[in-house]
Design a protein around this motif. Sequence first.
Motif: not given
Length: 186
Positions: A26-33, A139-145, A147-158
């Motif tokens: 999941x982490x690889x999928x996330x950073x690859x995306x 969000x999937x990664x953050x549900x498992x371990x 993760x800095x909450x600002x990452x999801x916020x930033x992607x949402x705002x982006x």
Amino acid sequence: MKIYTKSGDKGETSLVSGVRVPKHADRVEAYGTCDEANSAIGLALSLLPDGEAWNELRGVFHIVQTKLFHIGAELATPEGKTVGWPIRDEDVQFLEEQIDKLDATLPPLSNFILPGGHPAAAAFHVARTVVRRAERKAVLVSSQEQLNAAVVKYLNRLSDYLFVVARWVNRNTGQAEQHLHEQGTD
């Protein structure tokens, strides 16, 4: 240094800490995306018209693309390890300021618009959808371990920013927005 290492030939890759994980993790999928999103933004930028009028937008996207690399680094760093350039709430606020600045120059939305128009605007819409996918993966990664909450916020705002940029590009290139054709209307 050679561009190929052959270390991933068996379907594994290394996180920042050196821990080997499957390439479908999941982490690889996330950073690859996030990498895909960064490339989609680069394509959209390459389609902008030439001229000084577009330089400020290009400058903002230089920051955005750098931040996407930072997010990739955070996503490639396993829980318990630190990253050198974490995304912060100030980075999210920067995007909000950019959204407000461009949105103030646009007509208010009265209904849904269809992606398209100028080639750069259409490409920014594609980038928006890739960022949305990156957000879902984060969000999937953050549900498992942790993760800095600002990452999801930033992607949402982006993704919001990319939507506004697409509208702004269409307006500033003279392209009309195509509105959703509602059933039963002509």
